[in-house]
Design a protein around this motif. Structure first.
Motif, PDB file in Angstrom:
ATOM      1  N   THR A 184       0.881  -1.479  -0.033  1.00 28.89           N
ATOM      2  CA  THR A 184       0.273  -0.125   0.170  1.00 28.89           C
ATOM      3  C   THR A 184       0.957   1.365  -0.013  1.00 28.89           C
ATOM      4  OG1 THR A 184      -1.786  -1.044   1.377  1.00 28.89           O
ATOM      5  CG2 THR A 184      -1.818   1.038   1.078  1.00 28.89           C
ATOM      6  N   PRO A 212      -6.092   2.394  -7.035  1.00 24.82           N
ATOM      7  CA  PRO A 212      -4.870   1.620  -6.614  1.00 24.82           C
ATOM      8  C   PRO A 212      -4.733   0.099  -7.568  1.00 24.82           C
ATOM      9  CG  PRO A 212      -6.927   1.207  -5.259  1.00 24.82           C
ATOM     10  CD  PRO A 212      -7.295   2.109  -6.131  1.00 24.82           C
ATOM     11  N   HIS A 222      -1.363  -9.447  -1.791  1.00 19.70           N
ATOM     12  CA  HIS A 222      -1.123  -7.840  -2.059  1.00 19.70           C
ATOM     13  C   HIS A 222      -2.599  -7.217  -2.305  1.00 19.70           C
ATOM     14  CE1 HIS A 222       2.681  -9.175  -4.264  1.00 19.70           C
ATOM     15  NE2 HIS A 222       2.945  -8.842  -2.789  1.00 19.70           N
ATOM     16  N   GLU A 225      -4.547  -6.965   0.942  1.00 21.03           N
ATOM     17  CA  GLU A 225      -4.299  -6.030   1.854  1.00 21.03           C
ATOM     18  C   GLU A 225      -4.464  -4.553   1.499  1.00 21.03           C
ATOM     19  OE1 GLU A 225       0.177  -4.299   3.723  1.00 21.03           O
ATOM     20  OE2 GLU A 225       0.080  -6.481   2.927  1.00 21.03           O
ATOM     21  N   LEU A 226      -4.262  -4.335   0.288  1.00 24.74           N
ATOM     22  CA  LEU A 226      -4.419  -2.916  -0.267  1.00 24.74           C
ATOM     23  C   LEU A 226      -6.166  -2.611  -0.061  1.00 24.74           C
ATOM     24  CD1 LEU A 226      -6.148  -1.784  -3.089  1.00 24.74           C
ATOM     25  CD2 LEU A 226      -4.489  -3.513  -4.093  1.00 24.74           C
ATOM     26  N   THR A 227      -6.862  -3.432  -0.200  1.00 29.58           N
ATOM     27  CA  THR A 227      -8.192  -3.215   0.054  1.00 29.58           C
ATOM     28  C   THR A 227      -8.443  -2.902   1.755  1.00 29.58           C
ATOM     29  OG1 THR A 227      -8.733  -4.874  -1.684  1.00 29.58           O
ATOM     30  CG2 THR A 227     -10.633  -4.080  -0.128  1.00 29.58           C
ATOM     31  N   ARG A 229      -6.513  -1.624   3.489  1.00 27.04           N
ATOM     32  CA  ARG A 229      -5.777  -0.320   3.669  1.00 27.04           C
ATOM     33  C   ARG A 229      -6.169   0.688   2.881  1.00 27.04           C
ATOM     34  NH1 ARG A 229       0.648  -1.732   4.077  1.00 27.04           N
ATOM     35  NH2 ARG A 229       0.592   0.388   4.457  1.00 27.04           N
ATOM     36  N   LEU A 230      -7.344   0.743   2.221  1.00 21.97           N
ATOM     37  CA  LEU A 230      -7.829   1.617   1.014  1.00 21.97           C
ATOM     38  C   LEU A 230      -7.814   2.948   1.785  1.00 21.97           C
ATOM     39  CD1 LEU A 230      -8.698   1.216  -1.836  1.00 21.97           C
ATOM     40  CD2 LEU A 230     -10.921   1.169  -1.139  1.00 21.97           C
ATOM     41  N   GLU A 232      -5.849   4.679   3.386  1.00 23.31           N
ATOM     42  CA  GLU A 232      -4.333   5.311   2.845  1.00 23.31           C
ATOM     43  C   GLU A 232      -4.325   5.827   1.499  1.00 23.31           C
ATOM     44  OE1 GLU A 232      -1.016   2.980   4.299  1.00 23.31           O
ATOM     45  OE2 GLU A 232      -2.265   1.851   5.436  1.00 23.31           O
ATOM     46  N   VAL A 233      -5.082   5.324   0.603  1.00 27.03           N
ATOM     47  CA  VAL A 233      -5.042   5.789  -0.669  1.00 27.03           C
ATOM     48  C   VAL A 233      -6.222   6.981  -0.744  1.00 27.03           C
ATOM     49  CG1 VAL A 233      -5.731   5.189  -3.121  1.00 27.03           C
ATOM     50  CG2 VAL A 233      -4.681   3.301  -1.827  1.00 27.03           C
TER      51      VAL A 233
END
Length: 311
Positions: A184, A212, A222, A225-227, A229-230, A232-233
């Motif tokens: 992220t 993202p 990956h 995790e990015l979902t 921590r969305l 942060e985007v």
């Protein structure tokens, strides 16, 4: 012009677990529609004029079928329609003139038949320019301005740019599986740099959206995790597009093959909206529109169609 605003008198204060973005220019006119992204989760429908798209396997490759699907998506409640002529995944080279021949007739006819917002899914500046001239108001660049000319094309128009995180050259495989020390963090850094590139080219904040890149040069771990921590985007301050529909991370998370991922796609689209995404890119229009309208009703942004139960 269609304008979506919060419903007067409704209490729209989310509880714990909801992320409310602090957006630059939340009220945006994109094409012939205006969106208040403080109180709206838009549904982007997908129409691919490709013989090898990963989901529909060429079902809308023929021009008449592509136009029919695009018009139907608008009639079913999609806020905008994303039209693509080349899939993201590696494959044989397609000349730009052929890509133009695939997407521009669909864009032109849809613009004549509907006020729906129209985007073109392309990484080529010449395709973007032709689509904008035909009536597209968004360029969905899944390579994140990998070609610096793209920023100039968009800056010289009234179009909005979607800047997506991906790391491989267009239509090529990475030489080895993707690895990130902090997936992220890498995404946020990439998007921040590409946003700066867009601003430097003359694209204003009010015409920038970020994505993202779920599954794009990322494995399932990956992407999950990015979902999570969305936010942060979302903290970049631009509306976030979550392109989650029917992707492999959904299939691998559930053990579901293509064609059996609708429930998982709706779940992750809803989670993404809860975590601050303001556009979801989806294949199944009716179900996706219902899901996002239910999100809005739950948050108090949209009145129920009727409220007669126990009255």
């Amino acid at each position: 012009m269609t304008t979506e605003r919060a419903v007067p008198g409704l209490q729209g204060v989310p509880g714990p677990g909801w992320v409310v973005p602090d957006l630059r220019d939340p009220v945006r006119t994109i094409g012939r529609r205006t969106f208040d992204f403080d109180h709206r989760v838009a549904v982007m429908a997908i129409v691919n004029r490709t013989p090898d798209s990963f989901h529909d396997r060429g079902a809308t490759f023929e021009l008449d079928r592509a136009v029919e699907a695009a018009v139907r998506a608008a009639e079913q409640g999609a806020d905008w329609v994303d039209i693509g002529g080349v899939k993201f995944a590696p494959g044989p080279e397609l000349p730009a003139v052929d890509e133009i021949d695939r997407v521009v007739p669909v864009v032109r006819q849809l613009a004549q038949e509907s006020d729906v917002t129209i985007s073109v899914d392309t990484f080529r500046p010449e395709v973007a320019a032709a689509a904008i001239e035909a009536g597209a108001s968004v360029v969905n660049d899944t390579t994140g301005l990998s070609d610096p000319r793209m920023a100039s094309v968009v800056a010289d128009s009234d179009a909005t740019i979607v800047i997506t995180h991906s790391t491989a050259p267009p239509r090529q495989r990475l030489p080895e599986p993707p690895r990130y020390d902090d997936v992220t963090g890498a995404i946020v850094g990439f998007l921040r740099e590409r946003v700066d590139r867009a601003l430097a080219a003359g694209i204003p904040d009010a015409r920038i959206i970020v994505d993202p890149g779920h599954d794009l040069n990322k494995n399932t771990v990956h992407t999950l995790e990015l979902t999570r921590r969305l936010p942060e985007v979302v903290a970049l301050g631009y509306p976030v597009l979550a392109a989650v529909s029917n992707k492999d991370f959904v299939g691998e998370s559930l053990g579901r093959p293509r064609g059996e991922r609708l429930a998982g796609s709706l779940a992750v689209a809803t989670v993404s909206a809860m975590l601050g995404a303001r556009i979801v890119r989806m294949h199944d229009v009716v179900e996706s529109v219902d899901a996002m309208r239910m999100v809005e009703a739950t948050l108090g942004w949209r009145a129920p169609v009727e409220a007669v139960h126990n009255t």
